[in-house]
Each structure stands twice: as structure tokens, then as C-alpha cells.
Design a protein around this motif. Structure first.
Motif, PDB file in Angstrom:
ATOM      1  N   PHE A  16       0.837  -1.209   0.000  1.00 47.22           N
ATOM      2  CA  PHE A  16       0.000   0.000   0.000  1.00 47.22           C
ATOM      3  C   PHE A  16       0.868   1.254   0.000  1.00 47.22           C
ATOM      4  O   PHE A  16       0.635   2.189  -0.771  1.00 47.22           O
ATOM      5  CB  PHE A  16      -0.935  -0.016   1.220  1.00 47.22           C
ATOM      6  CG  PHE A  16      -1.679   1.266   1.423  1.00 47.22           C
ATOM      7  CD1 PHE A  16      -2.739   1.609   0.600  1.00 47.22           C
ATOM      8  CD2 PHE A  16      -1.324   2.147   2.434  1.00 47.22           C
ATOM      9  CE1 PHE A  16      -3.436   2.805   0.781  1.00 47.22           C
ATOM     10  CE2 PHE A  16      -2.004   3.338   2.623  1.00 47.22           C
ATOM     11  CZ  PHE A  16      -3.070   3.666   1.794  1.00 47.22           C
ATOM     12  N   LEU A  17       1.893   1.256   0.844  1.00 50.85           N
ATOM     13  CA  LEU A  17       2.776   2.421   0.921  1.00 50.85           C
ATOM     14  C   LEU A  17       3.522   2.634  -0.391  1.00 50.85           C
ATOM     15  O   LEU A  17       3.632   3.771  -0.877  1.00 50.85           O
ATOM     16  CB  LEU A  17       3.756   2.257   2.083  1.00 50.85           C
ATOM     17  CG  LEU A  17       3.130   2.312   3.476  1.00 50.85           C
ATOM     18  CD1 LEU A  17       4.107   1.807   4.527  1.00 50.85           C
ATOM     19  CD2 LEU A  17       2.648   3.719   3.802  1.00 50.85           C
ATOM     20  N   SER A  20       1.326   4.143  -3.021  1.00 48.73           N
ATOM     21  CA  SER A  20       1.048   5.568  -2.798  1.00 48.73           C
ATOM     22  C   SER A  20       2.100   6.443  -3.477  1.00 48.73           C
ATOM     23  O   SER A  20       1.800   7.564  -3.896  1.00 48.73           O
ATOM     24  CB  SER A  20       0.981   5.875  -1.296  1.00 48.73           C
ATOM     25  OG  SER A  20       2.278   5.918  -0.716  1.00 48.73           O
ATOM     26  N   GLN A  21       3.305   5.926  -3.616  1.00 48.66           N
ATOM     27  CA  GLN A  21       4.380   6.690  -4.247  1.00 48.66           C
ATOM     28  C   GLN A  21       4.470   6.411  -5.744  1.00 48.66           C
ATOM     29  O   GLN A  21       4.724   7.317  -6.536  1.00 48.66           O
ATOM     30  CB  GLN A  21       5.714   6.365  -3.567  1.00 48.66           C
ATOM     31  CG  GLN A  21       5.716   6.660  -2.078  1.00 48.66           C
ATOM     32  CD  GLN A  21       5.235   8.063  -1.760  1.00 48.66           C
ATOM     33  OE1 GLN A  21       5.884   9.037  -2.121  1.00 48.66           O
ATOM     34  NE2 GLN A  21       4.083   8.179  -1.101  1.00 48.66           N
ATOM     35  N   ARG A  23       2.103   5.809  -7.733  1.00 48.05           N
ATOM     36  CA  ARG A  23       1.035   6.562  -8.409  1.00 48.05           C
ATOM     37  C   ARG A  23       1.502   7.950  -8.833  1.00 48.05           C
ATOM     38  O   ARG A  23       0.948   8.535  -9.759  1.00 48.05           O
ATOM     39  CB  ARG A  23      -0.159   6.736  -7.467  1.00 48.05           C
ATOM     40  CG  ARG A  23      -1.043   5.560  -7.362  1.00 48.05           C
ATOM     41  CD  ARG A  23      -2.304   5.966  -6.600  1.00 48.05           C
ATOM     42  NE  ARG A  23      -2.790   4.869  -5.819  1.00 48.05           N
ATOM     43  CZ  ARG A  23      -2.875   4.838  -4.498  1.00 48.05           C
ATOM     44  NH1 ARG A  23      -2.513   5.871  -3.786  1.00 48.05           N
ATOM     45  NH2 ARG A  23      -3.344   3.790  -3.890  1.00 48.05           N
ATOM     46  N   LYS A  24       2.495   8.496  -8.146  1.00 50.79           N
ATOM     47  CA  LYS A  24       2.981   9.851  -8.436  1.00 50.79           C
ATOM     48  C   LYS A  24       4.004   9.872  -9.566  1.00 50.79           C
ATOM     49  O   LYS A  24       4.399  10.943 -10.016  1.00 50.79           O
ATOM     50  CB  LYS A  24       3.610  10.452  -7.184  1.00 50.79           C
ATOM     51  CG  LYS A  24       2.664  10.583  -6.020  1.00 50.79           C
ATOM     52  CD  LYS A  24       3.400  11.056  -4.791  1.00 50.79           C
ATOM     53  CE  LYS A  24       2.504  11.092  -3.570  1.00 50.79           C
ATOM     54  NZ  LYS A  24       3.243  11.493  -2.361  1.00 50.79           N
ATOM     55  N   TYR A  70       5.913   9.362   3.918  1.00 52.45           N
ATOM     56  CA  TYR A  70       5.231   9.537   2.632  1.00 52.45           C
ATOM     57  C   TYR A  70       4.038  10.489   2.713  1.00 52.45           C
ATOM     58  O   TYR A  70       3.461  10.844   1.691  1.00 52.45           O
ATOM     59  CB  TYR A  70       4.728   8.189   2.107  1.00 52.45           C
ATOM     60  CG  TYR A  70       5.794   7.249   1.605  1.00 52.45           C
ATOM     61  CD1 TYR A  70       6.987   7.689   1.044  1.00 52.45           C
ATOM     62  CD2 TYR A  70       5.588   5.875   1.664  1.00 52.45           C
ATOM     63  CE1 TYR A  70       7.939   6.807   0.572  1.00 52.45           C
ATOM     64  CE2 TYR A  70       6.535   4.978   1.188  1.00 52.45           C
ATOM     65  CZ  TYR A  70       7.705   5.452   0.643  1.00 52.45           C
ATOM     66  OH  TYR A  70       8.629   4.569   0.163  1.00 52.45           O
ATOM     67  N   VAL A  72       1.133   9.687   4.081  1.00 57.15           N
ATOM     68  CA  VAL A  72       0.003   8.829   3.739  1.00 57.15           C
ATOM     69  C   VAL A  72      -0.774   8.494   5.000  1.00 57.15           C
ATOM     70  O   VAL A  72      -0.194   8.170   6.029  1.00 57.15           O
ATOM     71  CB  VAL A  72       0.522   7.512   3.077  1.00 57.15           C
ATOM     72  CG1 VAL A  72      -0.598   6.526   2.872  1.00 57.15           C
ATOM     73  CG2 VAL A  72       1.233   7.818   1.777  1.00 57.15           C
ATOM     74  N   GLU A 106      -7.145   0.261  -6.449  1.00 56.73           N
ATOM     75  CA  GLU A 106      -7.215   1.497  -5.657  1.00 56.73           C
ATOM     76  C   GLU A 106      -8.311   1.408  -4.595  1.00 56.73           C
ATOM     77  O   GLU A 106      -8.094   1.711  -3.419  1.00 56.73           O
ATOM     78  CB  GLU A 106      -7.489   2.678  -6.592  1.00 56.73           C
ATOM     79  CG  GLU A 106      -7.623   3.996  -5.896  1.00 56.73           C
ATOM     80  CD  GLU A 106      -6.321   4.746  -5.842  1.00 56.73           C
ATOM     81  OE1 GLU A 106      -6.249   5.692  -5.054  1.00 56.73           O
ATOM     82  OE2 GLU A 106      -5.376   4.401  -6.564  1.00 56.73           O
ATOM     83  N   ASN A 110      -7.570   1.125  -0.565  1.00 57.11           N
ATOM     84  CA  ASN A 110      -8.083   2.201   0.291  1.00 57.11           C
ATOM     85  C   ASN A 110      -9.050   1.676   1.348  1.00 57.11           C
ATOM     86  O   ASN A 110      -9.029   2.144   2.488  1.00 57.11           O
ATOM     87  CB  ASN A 110      -8.739   3.297  -0.542  1.00 57.11           C
ATOM     88  CG  ASN A 110      -7.719   4.157  -1.236  1.00 57.11           C
ATOM     89  OD1 ASN A 110      -6.566   4.251  -0.813  1.00 57.11           O
ATOM     90  ND2 ASN A 110      -8.117   4.786  -2.331  1.00 57.11           N
ATOM     91  N   SER A 114      -6.565   2.782   4.098  1.00 56.38           N
ATOM     92  CA  SER A 114      -6.653   4.236   4.176  1.00 56.38           C
ATOM     93  C   SER A 114      -7.922   4.705   4.877  1.00 56.38           C
ATOM     94  O   SER A 114      -7.859   5.399   5.879  1.00 56.38           O
ATOM     95  CB  SER A 114      -6.582   4.831   2.768  1.00 56.38           C
ATOM     96  OG  SER A 114      -6.632   6.231   2.824  1.00 56.38           O
TER      97      SER A 114
END
Length: 188
Positions: A16-17, A20-21, A23-24, A70, A72, A106, A110, A114
Motif C-alpha cells: 500500500f505504501l 502511494s508513491q 502513483r505519483k 510519505y 500517507v 485502488e 483504500n 486508508s
């Protein structure tokens, strides 16, 4: 645009972590869900954070540090240990057949890490019919897809999650993303 192969299991907070990165980044993500316990048995890996109590306790601190690093939000699903991850992974593969794998990944990540939510709503968030998805993910064909995913991962040398590939170059763990970014920059 470069393609990044992302091997993951929903139970892995490090997956998951990492996502999150990733995706950028300016990459196309090819998702490869896998059942981590099955994979580890096949390759002879041992989950030391489970077999070693002090490491298991430390990992909880480490995960929170990475989340802060991060930026997050990490909120464990209250029923995480009761979730049938294999079923979610099969649902993800079925969603892929329906053209909705990225959205499903996603939504499920989440829902688990999340903003904890009933996992049935993840199908709705992904724009899928929850009843059809539930029916198809429990068919033998969905398990065949999950078995094929594990065989593919084993053949590529995957031994844990997250594992990421840029071409044939493998990067394991969310703490190796900077090496992957450097590789992507040099290859551009």
C-alpha cells in the motif's frame, strides 16, 4: 511512458505504501495481484516479521514511520485478520477481465489501509456490479487466474511484496523506490 510491473498482496502494508508513491510517477502500472503466503511457500521464503516476535513489533513502528514519511494516512481495517485476501485477489483478477483492475486495486487498498470501509463498497467504487463480481470471484476459473499469477511471479524471481519491475530490473520493497526512480531516470 515506461511500464512498471507491480506485484502485491492487499495484506502487505508496504505494498500500500509503495503504491502511494508509484502513483505519483510518470509510469503506466501493470498490476499483478498475488497470494503472498502461497508465493512464499513456493520459493522457500519465510515471513520473519511473523516468526520473530521482536521483528513483528518493530515492523508496526516501521510502517507508521513510512506512512509519516510519505504523508500517507494509514488506518488499519478493524477486521484485517478476518478478511479473505485470496477472495479479494481473485476479485481483482476478475475486475481485470472486466477492464477495471486499476480502479479495483485502488478501491480495495483504500478500503483496507486508508479509509476502512466495508469491502463490498470497493466493487461499487470500482464501478462494478458487486453481485456479478462476487459470483465470478468464487468460480474455479478465478482461482486458476490466481494460480497463474503466482506461477508468473515465481518465474520472474518474486519472493515477497511489493516487488516492482522496470523491464527485467527487479526492485523489492517500498524502501527501494529511490533505486527504481534512478533506474527510470537513466533509462529515459
Amino acid at each position: 511512458m515506461r511500464t512498471l510491473d507491480f506485484y502485491f498482496d492487499y495484506r502487505s502494508p508496504y505494498s500500500f505504501l509503495a503504491l502511494s508513491q508509484v502513483r505519483k510517477m510518470d509510469v503506466e502500472i501493470a498490476f499483478h495481484p498475488l497470494e503472498i503466503g502461497d508465493l512464499m511457500k513456493q520459493v522457500g521464503n519465510v515471513p520473519t516479521s511473523i516468526t520473530c516476535a521482536p521483528k513483528g513489533r518493530y515492523v508496526m513502528t516501521d510502517i507508521q514511520r513510512w506512512a509519516v514519511h510519505y504523508g500517507v494516512s494509514l488506518n488499519w481495517h478493524p477486521q484485517l485478520l478476518e478478511i479473505d485476501a485470496s477472495r479479494l485477489l481473485r476479485a481483482t483478477l476478475v475486475a481485470g477481465q472486466l477492464g477495471a483492475m486499476p480502479t479495483a486495486v485502488e478501491a480495495i487498498f483504500n478500503a483496507i489501509w486508508s479509509a476502512p470501509a466495508p469491502l463490498a463498497t470497493a466493487a461499487e467504487v470500482a464501478g462494478l456490479d458487486a453481485e456479478e463480481l462476487a459470483e465470478r470471484m468464487d468460480e474455479p476459473a478465478a482461482q486458476d487466474l490466481l494460480d497463474e499469477a503466482a506461477a508468473n511471479a515465481v518465474s520472474r524471481g518474486v519472493f515477497g511484496a511489493p516487488t516492482l519491475f522496470v523491464g527485467d530490473e527487479m526492485f523489492f520493497g517500498n524502501d527501494r523506490l529511490h533505486f527504481m526512480q534512478g533506474h527510470l531516470a537513466r533509462a529515459a
